[in-house]
Design a protein around this motif. Structure first.
Motif, PDB file in Angstrom:
ATOM      1  N   ALA A  81     -33.323  14.212  -9.293  1.00 46.35           N
ATOM      2  CA  ALA A  81     -32.255  14.962  -9.968  1.00 46.35           C
ATOM      3  C   ALA A  81     -31.549  15.888  -8.971  1.00 46.35           C
ATOM      4  O   ALA A  81     -30.318  16.008  -8.992  1.00 46.35           O
ATOM      5  CB  ALA A  81     -32.830  15.768 -11.133  1.00 46.35           C
ATOM      6  N   SER A 109     -29.219  13.821  -6.817  1.00 46.79           N
ATOM      7  CA  SER A 109     -28.008  13.401  -7.525  1.00 46.79           C
ATOM      8  C   SER A 109     -27.036  14.566  -7.702  1.00 46.79           C
ATOM      9  O   SER A 109     -25.828  14.382  -7.652  1.00 46.79           O
ATOM     10  CB  SER A 109     -28.330  12.728  -8.849  1.00 46.79           C
ATOM     11  N   ARG A 110     -27.553  15.786  -7.892  1.00 46.80           N
ATOM     12  CA  ARG A 110     -26.677  16.965  -8.004  1.00 46.80           C
ATOM     13  C   ARG A 110     -26.040  17.320  -6.660  1.00 46.80           C
ATOM     14  O   ARG A 110     -24.952  17.879  -6.620  1.00 46.80           O
ATOM     15  CB  ARG A 110     -27.480  18.179  -8.507  1.00 46.80           C
ATOM     16  N   SER A 111     -26.716  16.991  -5.573  1.00 48.53           N
ATOM     17  CA  SER A 111     -26.194  17.367  -4.248  1.00 48.53           C
ATOM     18  C   SER A 111     -25.188  16.355  -3.704  1.00 48.53           C
ATOM     19  O   SER A 111     -24.552  16.607  -2.696  1.00 48.53           O
ATOM     20  CB  SER A 111     -27.345  17.549  -3.251  1.00 48.53           C
TER      21      SER A 111
END
Length: 176
Positions: free
Chosen positions: A170, A173-175
């Motif tokens: 997660a 994916s946010r980065s």
């Protein structure tokens, strides 16, 4: 004559230094490959002592990786939480060493760990290491003769690693 002796001595000193550095790098690389999950996944003759040792080494390494990331990038959410979880895993394993009279390995992880260049790279490393961690525990749990209390502890830690893996995925994916 003095010049050629001096050149000979300089050449010998350079050769000795080169061999010393080569041996040290080789020995350190060998050590890194034989610790924790990497060592366990390569080992074809796991015993209870080795299983506990590999597990604790890998918990030490996971905690050191989180420490390195926190020191470099600050209190990044999953790393802070996972660092605490790794301490809990260490505390779960240590009584098993005493119960089965297995020597507790020295924690060398901080000396062998450095933070990745970026937070994105730290998430990738976390994913890779948690995947290895899960594979290691799966292999250790298949070892014949592992006592029930050790199996319970390793199953609990492996299941927690699945959550750590999801947190790193997660974060990656946010980065992106």
């Amino acid at each position: 004559m003095k010049t050629s002796v001096s050149k000979y001595i300089s050449c010998m000193i350079a050769s000795i230094l080169f061999l010393t550095v080569s041996y040290t790098v080789s020995a350190q690389t060998n050590t890194l490959q034989n610790l924790g999950a990497k060592g366990a996944l390569q080992d074809s003759s796991i015993t209870l002592e080795k299983a506990l040792t590999y597990a604790l080494q890998d918990e030490y390494a996971a905690q050191a990786r989180c420490d390195a990331v926190i020191q470099k990038f600050g209190a990044v959410k999953p790393f802070v939480r996972i660092k605490k979880a790794e301490q809990s895993h260490i505390e779960t394993l240590l009584p098993l060493f005493k119960a089965y009279k297995v020597p507790v390995p020295k924690n060398q992880a901080a000396h062998l760990t450095e933070a990745p260049a970026s937070l994105k790279a730290a998430f990738r490393v976390g994913i890779e290491k948690e995947t290895d961690h899960i594979s290691m525990y799966t292999k250790l749990l298949e070892t014949p003769g592992i006592p029930a209390d050790v199996q319970r502890a390793m199953t609990t830690i492996r299941n927690a690693s699945l959550n750590h893996l999801a947190a790193f995925q997660a974060g990656l994916s946010r980065s992106e």
